[in-house]
Design a protein around this motif. Structure first.
Motif, PDB file in Angstrom:
ATOM      1  N   LEU A   1       0.825  -1.207   0.000  1.00 26.45           N
ATOM      2  CA  LEU A   1       0.000   0.000   0.000  1.00 26.45           C
ATOM      3  C   LEU A   1       0.857   1.255   0.000  1.00 26.45           C
ATOM      4  O   LEU A   1       0.578   2.226  -0.710  1.00 26.45           O
ATOM      5  N   PHE A   2       1.920   1.268   0.784  1.00 31.64           N
ATOM      6  CA  PHE A   2       2.816   2.413   0.807  1.00 31.64           C
ATOM      7  C   PHE A   2       3.491   2.615  -0.549  1.00 31.64           C
ATOM      8  O   PHE A   2       3.848   3.738  -0.911  1.00 31.64           O
ATOM      9  N   LEU A   3       3.686   1.535  -1.301  1.00 35.36           N
ATOM     10  CA  LEU A   3       4.405   1.626  -2.568  1.00 35.36           C
ATOM     11  C   LEU A   3       3.498   1.948  -3.748  1.00 35.36           C
ATOM     12  O   LEU A   3       3.907   2.654  -4.665  1.00 35.36           O
ATOM     13  N   VAL A   4       2.255   1.419  -3.743  1.00 36.45           N
ATOM     14  CA  VAL A   4       1.379   1.613  -4.901  1.00 36.45           C
ATOM     15  C   VAL A   4       0.224   2.567  -4.621  1.00 36.45           C
ATOM     16  O   VAL A   4      -0.494   2.959  -5.540  1.00 36.45           O
ATOM     17  N   ASP A   5      -0.003   2.933  -3.339  1.00 35.42           N
ATOM     18  CA  ASP A   5      -0.987   3.955  -2.984  1.00 35.42           C
ATOM     19  C   ASP A   5      -2.410   3.579  -3.392  1.00 35.42           C
ATOM     20  O   ASP A   5      -3.203   4.433  -3.760  1.00 35.42           O
TER      21      ASP A   5
ATOM     22  N   GLN B   1      -1.129 -10.989  -3.489  1.00 34.80           N
ATOM     23  CA  GLN B   1      -1.586 -12.277  -4.007  1.00 34.80           C
ATOM     24  C   GLN B   1      -0.608 -12.797  -5.061  1.00 34.80           C
ATOM     25  O   GLN B   1      -0.278 -13.991  -5.075  1.00 34.80           O
ATOM     26  N   ASP B   2      -0.145 -11.908  -5.925  1.00 34.64           N
ATOM     27  CA  ASP B   2       0.817 -12.304  -6.955  1.00 34.64           C
ATOM     28  C   ASP B   2       2.129 -12.762  -6.332  1.00 34.64           C
ATOM     29  O   ASP B   2       2.766 -13.712  -6.817  1.00 34.64           O
ATOM     30  N   ALA B   3       2.540 -12.089  -5.253  1.00 35.64           N
ATOM     31  CA  ALA B   3       3.789 -12.455  -4.589  1.00 35.64           C
ATOM     32  C   ALA B   3       3.699 -13.856  -3.981  1.00 35.64           C
ATOM     33  O   ALA B   3       4.625 -14.670  -4.114  1.00 35.64           O
TER      34      ALA B   3
ATOM     35  N   ARG C   1       6.757  -2.404  -8.433  1.00 37.61           N
ATOM     36  CA  ARG C   1       7.409  -1.676  -9.515  1.00 37.61           C
ATOM     37  C   ARG C   1       6.700  -1.928 -10.847  1.00 37.61           C
ATOM     38  O   ARG C   1       6.508  -0.999 -11.640  1.00 37.61           O
ATOM     39  N   SER C   2       6.319  -3.179 -11.086  1.00 36.44           N
ATOM     40  CA  SER C   2       5.615  -3.506 -12.332  1.00 36.44           C
ATOM     41  C   SER C   2       4.286  -2.773 -12.406  1.00 36.44           C
ATOM     42  O   SER C   2       3.904  -2.254 -13.467  1.00 36.44           O
ATOM     43  N   VAL C   3       3.571  -2.719 -11.277  1.00 34.38           N
ATOM     44  CA  VAL C   3       2.289  -2.012 -11.233  1.00 34.38           C
ATOM     45  C   VAL C   3       2.484  -0.542 -11.558  1.00 34.38           C
ATOM     46  O   VAL C   3       1.728   0.050 -12.347  1.00 34.38           O
ATOM     47  N   LEU C   4       3.493   0.074 -10.964  1.00 28.45           N
ATOM     48  CA  LEU C   4       3.723   1.500 -11.188  1.00 28.45           C
ATOM     49  C   LEU C   4       4.109   1.781 -12.629  1.00 28.45           C
ATOM     50  O   LEU C   4       3.724   2.807 -13.189  1.00 28.45           O
ATOM     51  N   ARG C   5       4.865   0.875 -13.242  1.00 21.82           N
ATOM     52  CA  ARG C   5       5.211   1.057 -14.664  1.00 21.82           C
ATOM     53  C   ARG C   5       3.962   0.990 -15.532  1.00 21.82           C
ATOM     54  O   ARG C   5       3.765   1.813 -16.431  1.00 21.82           O
ATOM     55  N   ARG C   6       3.101   0.001 -15.257  1.00 19.82           N
ATOM     56  CA  ARG C   6       1.860  -0.114 -16.036  1.00 19.82           C
ATOM     57  C   ARG C   6       0.942   1.066 -15.780  1.00 19.82           C
ATOM     58  O   ARG C   6       0.269   1.554 -16.694  1.00 19.82           O
ATOM     59  N   ARG C   7       0.919   1.543 -14.547  1.00 19.21           N
ATOM     60  CA  ARG C   7       0.043   2.671 -14.206  1.00 19.21           C
ATOM     61  C   ARG C   7       0.463   3.933 -14.937  1.00 19.21           C
ATOM     62  O   ARG C   7      -0.368   4.696 -15.408  1.00 19.21           O
TER      63      ARG C   7
ATOM     64  N   ARG D   1      11.179   6.625  -6.853  1.00 23.73           N
ATOM     65  CA  ARG D   1      10.831   5.243  -6.510  1.00 23.73           C
ATOM     66  C   ARG D   1      11.814   4.661  -5.494  1.00 23.73           C
ATOM     67  O   ARG D   1      11.424   4.017  -4.521  1.00 23.73           O
ATOM     68  N   ARG D   2      13.105   4.885  -5.707  1.00 23.00           N
ATOM     69  CA  ARG D   2      14.102   4.328  -4.796  1.00 23.00           C
ATOM     70  C   ARG D   2      13.958   4.918  -3.398  1.00 23.00           C
ATOM     71  O   ARG D   2      14.047   4.202  -2.394  1.00 23.00           O
ATOM     72  N   GLN D   3      13.750   6.226  -3.314  1.00 26.27           N
ATOM     73  CA  GLN D   3      13.591   6.856  -2.003  1.00 26.27           C
ATOM     74  C   GLN D   3      12.390   6.279  -1.262  1.00 26.27           C
ATOM     75  O   GLN D   3      12.464   5.995  -0.063  1.00 26.27           O
ATOM     76  N   ARG D   4      11.286   6.116  -1.981  1.00 25.08           N
ATOM     77  CA  ARG D   4      10.071   5.583  -1.369  1.00 25.08           C
ATOM     78  C   ARG D   4      10.292   4.154  -0.872  1.00 25.08           C
ATOM     79  O   ARG D   4       9.911   3.791   0.247  1.00 25.08           O
ATOM     80  N   GLU D   5      10.919   3.330  -1.687  1.00 25.08           N
ATOM     81  CA  GLU D   5      11.156   1.943  -1.305  1.00 25.08           C
ATOM     82  C   GLU D   5      12.054   1.853  -0.080  1.00 25.08           C
ATOM     83  O   GLU D   5      11.789   1.068   0.843  1.00 25.08           O
TER      84      GLU D   5
END
Length: 206
Positions: free
Chosen positions: A65-69, A79-81, A112-118, A157-161
């Motif tokens: 949630l913190f990563l994809v908001d 679930q994918d993980a 990361r994949s979600v954010l790229r697609r978003r 992205r790196r700072q957030r992670e």
């Protein structure tokens, strides 16, 4: 994965963790987001997939949630993980040396994949609005939480992670470096710059 105490987070982050931890009655001690080691850790045996899911799912959803908001997307990421864990190691998880570390890496990569697609999708469609909020979304997305999520979204992205893994997951610099494929020095400098940037964004929003 070591269950060590992480460095004390900033006061505003501690308040956020306390607020988030009240969802689904999960207790998170002030300034120390990691819970006690699970039973299999003390018994020196690998967990089953069911045990791993029960022990780590909620923590992983909050990490995502913190990563994809977005809570619905975060749940899909987790679930994918877990599906990836099952594909790689089966339900017995034989050969999986560090389940926590594997899950952290899987969730970060899936996010990361979600954010790229978003980024691609939002170029021509509006953000997806979930069909209906789960019971605890009101707590998870309370005002203070939303302010922090908005501020986090403005970081790289790196700072957030790095910040989320450090202060929410409670990982050490070495563990973050392993999860993200960075050097410890890069993790340390990134965390310092990210905290400064986040504090400035939060101050500006008040």
């Amino acid at each position: 994965m070591q269950y060590a105490t992480a460095a004390a987070p900033p006061t505003w982050w501690s308040r956020l963790l306390a607020r988030v931890s009240r969802a689904e009655d999960v207790h998170v001690p002030r300034g120390r987001p990691l819970r006690a080691p699970p039973a299999w850790h003390d018994e020196g045996r690998p967990p089953s997939l069911t045990e791993l899911y029960r022990a780590w799912r909620l923590d992983m959803v909050r990490l995502a949630l913190f990563l994809v908001d977005d809570l619905h997307t975060a749940e899909d990421v987790v679930q994918d993980a877990f599906a990836a864990v099952c594909r790689a190691y089966g339900t017995s998880l034989a050969g999986l040396q560090d389940p926590g570390a594997y899950l952290h890496t899987a969730v970060v990569n899936a996010s990361r994949s979600v954010l790229r697609r978003r980024r691609t999708a939002r170029a021509y469609t509006p953000p997806h609005q979930g069909a209906g909020p789960p019971v605890d979304e009101g707590l998870l997305l309370a005002e203070e939480h939303r302010e922090v999520l908005d501020a986090l979204a403005g970081l790289t992205r790196r700072q957030r992670e790095v910040l989320v893994l450090r202060y929410w997951s409670g990982l050490t610099e070495a563990q973050i470096a392993q999860t993200l494929g960075l050097s410890r020095g890069t993790v340390k400098s990134t965390a310092s710059r990210a905290l400064d940037a986040l504090e400035k964004r939060l101050e500006a929003s008040r």
